[in-house]
Structures are given as C-alpha cells and as structure tokens.
Design a protein around this motif. Structure first.
Motif, PDB file in Angstrom:
ATOM      1  N   LYS A   1       4.535  -3.343 -10.243  1.00  0.00           N
ATOM      2  CA  LYS A   1       4.596  -2.119  -9.449  1.00  0.00           C
ATOM      3  C   LYS A   1       3.679  -2.259  -8.235  1.00  0.00           C
ATOM      4  CE  LYS A   1       3.727   2.547 -10.550  1.00  0.00           C
ATOM      5  NZ  LYS A   1       3.111   3.391 -11.559  1.00  0.00           N
TER       6      LYS A   1
ATOM      7  N   ILE B   1       1.168  -0.548  -5.807  1.00  0.00           N
ATOM      8  CA  ILE B   1       0.321   0.638  -5.803  1.00  0.00           C
ATOM      9  C   ILE B   1      -0.248   0.837  -4.412  1.00  0.00           C
ATOM     10  CG2 ILE B   1      -1.905   1.535  -6.606  1.00  0.00           C
ATOM     11  CD1 ILE B   1      -1.369   0.266  -9.235  1.00  0.00           C
TER      12      ILE B   1
ATOM     13  N   LEU C   1      -2.929   3.300  -2.492  1.00  0.00           N
ATOM     14  CA  LEU C   1      -3.881   4.400  -2.499  1.00  0.00           C
ATOM     15  C   LEU C   1      -4.035   4.827  -1.048  1.00  0.00           C
ATOM     16  CD1 LEU C   1      -6.452   3.004  -5.059  1.00  0.00           C
ATOM     17  CD2 LEU C   1      -4.492   4.458  -5.469  1.00  0.00           C
TER      18      LEU C   1
ATOM     19  N   PHE D   1      -7.796   3.265   0.209  1.00  0.00           N
ATOM     20  CA  PHE D   1      -8.627   2.317  -0.531  1.00  0.00           C
ATOM     21  C   PHE D   1      -7.975   0.930  -0.507  1.00  0.00           C
ATOM     22  CE2 PHE D   1     -11.189   1.812  -4.751  1.00  0.00           C
ATOM     23  CZ  PHE D   1     -11.998   0.878  -4.126  1.00  0.00           C
ATOM     24  N   PHE D   2      -6.807   0.811  -1.120  1.00  0.00           N
ATOM     25  CA  PHE D   2      -6.092  -0.453  -1.024  1.00  0.00           C
ATOM     26  C   PHE D   2      -4.631  -0.296  -1.424  1.00  0.00           C
ATOM     27  CE2 PHE D   2      -8.168  -0.581  -5.286  1.00  0.00           C
ATOM     28  CZ  PHE D   2      -7.065  -0.714  -6.107  1.00  0.00           C
TER      29      PHE D   2
ATOM     30  N   PHE E   1      -1.770  -2.640  -3.592  1.00  0.00           N
ATOM     31  CA  PHE E   1      -1.838  -3.731  -4.568  1.00  0.00           C
ATOM     32  C   PHE E   1      -0.430  -4.113  -4.983  1.00  0.00           C
ATOM     33  CE2 PHE E   1      -1.856  -4.628  -9.241  1.00  0.00           C
ATOM     34  CZ  PHE E   1      -2.435  -5.873  -9.175  1.00  0.00           C
TER      35      PHE E   1
ATOM     36  N   TYR F   1      -3.563  -7.822  -2.073  1.00  0.00           N
ATOM     37  CA  TYR F   1      -4.270  -6.583  -1.739  1.00  0.00           C
ATOM     38  C   TYR F   1      -4.290  -6.399  -0.226  1.00  0.00           C
ATOM     39  CZ  TYR F   1      -6.395  -6.217  -6.423  1.00  0.00           C
ATOM     40  OH  TYR F   1      -6.609  -6.079  -7.771  1.00  0.00           O
TER      41      TYR F   1
ATOM     42  N   LEU G   1     -15.569  -3.883  -0.749  1.00  0.00           N
ATOM     43  CA  LEU G   1     -15.311  -3.940  -2.188  1.00  0.00           C
ATOM     44  C   LEU G   1     -14.068  -4.771  -2.491  1.00  0.00           C
ATOM     45  CD1 LEU G   1     -15.887  -0.184  -3.106  1.00  0.00           C
ATOM     46  CD2 LEU G   1     -17.482  -2.070  -3.371  1.00  0.00           C
TER      47      LEU G   1
END
Lengths: 195, 163
Positions: free
Chosen positions: A43, A45, A47, A56-57, A59, A77, A91
C-alpha cells in the motif's frame, strides 16, 4: 541501513526521494505505484496536508524479485519538500541506503534546488553520512514545461560530482523508472562491496 | 556510521519469536510486532494476517522518530514508551535495546498495566538477544567469514530484477 534477514531470506533497502517543495517527489512514487504489478507492491501511504502537500512522508514498499534466493525489497520514501519541515526531513533520512534528488527544471526554481541540495548534504552529515559516498542519483524533473533550464546548466549547478542523472516528466512517467532502476542498482552494487 | 547494518540469523530469529510469542500469551494481547528503527519489520506474532504489516512497521518507525525529535526538543534523550488508546484496540509501543521497536496491540481482554509489566520483562530478554546478534554480525564481518549472499552478485543478476 539495509536489513538482511537470513531467517526469512529477505533483504530490505531504503530509498529516499529528496528535493524542493513541489518538485514532484510524490508524483514519482505515485507513478511507480500505478505501473507496478499488484503482487510486487504494498500500500502507498501519504501523510499529507488537506491540500495534498506532504506533511511527513510518502511510503511505498516494492518487492522487486529474488537475487541468489533472497527476496529483494525496496522501501521508497519521500520527504516533505517545504523549507520549514526540516525537522521531519532529517528523521526520514535515518537509515537511508540511497538518495534520489528530484530537481525542478524550471528556471524560477533553481535557487530552491540549490538550497535543497545543500540542505540534503547537511542533514546527511548530521546523521553521519557523506553524500559523496552514498548511492545517489539526480533527476531533472518537469522537462515538459516551457521555462526549463538546459540540462547542461542543471548538471553544472546540481550535479558537479557527476553521479548518474536523468531527465524526467513524472506526471507522464518519463524517466521515473530509469531513475529508480539506477538508484536500486547502485544500492545493490554497494551491498555487494559489503560495506 | 550511525547505525551498523542490521542482520538477522536463523538462531536468533527463533529465540526472538520465542520471546514475543510468550509475551503475546502472558500479556493476553492480539498481535506483537518487532520493527527496526528504520521502519523494517523484523518479526510479528499473533493475528498478523489482519494487518498491513509493512505499512504498520513504516508508520511505527516514523512515529518513534517524530516523538524522538520532540523528546530532544525538550531536552530528553527519547520517549521510550508510547501508548495509543483507541475505542477498542490500543497500541503499546516501546524501544528495546536502543534500536528496536516493540509494538503490542491489545484490547479490553488485557490492560495497560499488564502489558507494561510483561513488556518490561520481555524487553530485557530481547535486549540480550539483540546484543548478541550485533556482536555476532560484527565478529563475522571482522573475521571476513561472511556468508553474505550478495558478495558474488553479477550485473546480470541486478538487471534481471528489472525485466
């Protein structure tokens, strides 16, 4: 860092797409996602904010196949490109195996490209990495737009170390897989050296 | 480099699964995952079929990284335990041995107190196993006795992945 699991015979690597805001990092991943066979992908993802800017990222896990009986998995990412998300960007670079720098070819984004690439170098250093020693490729995205800077000039400004580079148009997919293949190959060659 | 490469061998994999299976029973939880701080799933026990384990691993690591960033901002080293409470299911997330994340999913058949108690015990065992694992990987690397599968990889092998 890659994770080698002898018990399940798997090898996992992390690729990070870096670049200034709106350069097309998420679009790269979306294209890869669309064009990959269902059994080879997980999947995706994202964010993201309500306006679909990466918060945020993103994926995307890919299973490319086997090498010498080991399942090879790549985790893709993206970082949030906007300048003020620097803490989050740092991060995501943790444990990176290879970096794709996505440059926005438009003339008015040259400064943003240069700022982002310097930011990449600094953030990697903070994590103990040296960009010049890491598997690394550059993508000149948005080649279809009218106000683009010639590739030679982009190369001079953004790729003076001469890593593999690719012209791309992530919305139509041109150059997207070439870029991914190149970084995956560099990572595997790096692994072969057995760091 | 900040984090040496993570390697998992059969022997330790079995030991680790033994520990988390025991934790699953003793804490009366539904699922337990072990995730590398970089977002890669190491192992999972319990009702893992119901979950997208790859996504779960990646988001857990992102979560730990984000709260770790918050911790540093206020002068803490890290927050070693996170707890997320849902309507039915809850997540207890903790850092084991400084680099591995233990995720316990439980519902009303268990309790936060019980999970915390059992996780503490299991963490000590897991820390010891991961310590040995790192040592073993280092020794293998030093002695050059690497059964590394990619040492003899050819360009053709790599190209074949993309056909």
């Amino acid at each position: 860092m890659s994770f080698i699991n002898y018990a399940s015979r798997e090898i996992n690597c992390k690729i990070v797409y870096y670049g200034p805001g709106l350069c097309g990092k998420t679009t790269n991943l979306q294209y890869v996602y669309q064009k990959t066979a269902p059994e080879a992908k997980g999947k995706m993802i994202s964010l993201a904010t309500e306006t679909e800017r990466t918060l945020f990222f993103d994926f995307l896990p890919l299973a490319l196949g086997e090498i010498r009986g080991f399942k090879t998995r790549f985790h893709l990412y993206t970082v949030p490109g906007q300048v003020f998300y620097d803490a989050s960007r740092k991060l995501i670079l943790k444990g990176v195996d290879g970096v794709v720098f996505v440059a926005d070819s438009q003339e008015e984004r040259m400064d943003a490209n240069i700022e982002s690439i310097e930011n990449l170098r600094i953030n990697l250093q903070e994590q103990g990495y040296d960009l010049d020693k890491l598997p690394y490729v550059v993508q000149y995205n948005k080649r279809d737009l009218p106000s683009v800077v010639p590739v030679e000039e982009l190369r001079r400004e953004l790729n003076f170390t001469g890593v593999p580079d690719f012209e791309a148009c992530a919305t139509t997919g041109e150059g997207v897989f070439e870029t991914l293949k190149a970084i995956a190959k560099l990572i595997l060659i790096d692994l072969k050296k057995g760091k | 480099m900040a984090n040496p490469q993570m390697v998992m061998y059969d022997e330790e994999f079995k030991l680790i699964n033994g520990v988390i299976e025991k934790l699953l029973r003793e804490s009366n939880s539904k699922v337990i995952f072990l995730v590398d701080k970089n977002g890669q799933l190491i192992s999972g026990v319990g009702d893992t079929e119901r979950f997208d384990t790859t996504s779960l691993a990646s988001l857990t690591a992102g979560n730990i990284a984000a709260t770790g960033g918050l911790a540093k901002l206020i002068g803490e080293k890290e927050f070693s335990i996170l707890f997320h409470e849902g309507e039915k299911d809850n997540l207890h997330i903790s850092i084991v041995g400084g680099r591995v994340i233990l995720v316990v999913l439980f519902d009303s058949r268990s309790s936060l107190g019980l999970v915390r108690l059992r996780v503490k015990k299991a963490s000590e065992e897991l820390t010891a196993i991961f310590g040995r694992l790192m040592q073993k990987a280092e020794e293998k690397e030093k002695s050059g006795d690497s059964d590394f599968p990619f040492a003899e990889i050819t360009d053709d092998d790599i190209d074949n992945l993309f056909r």
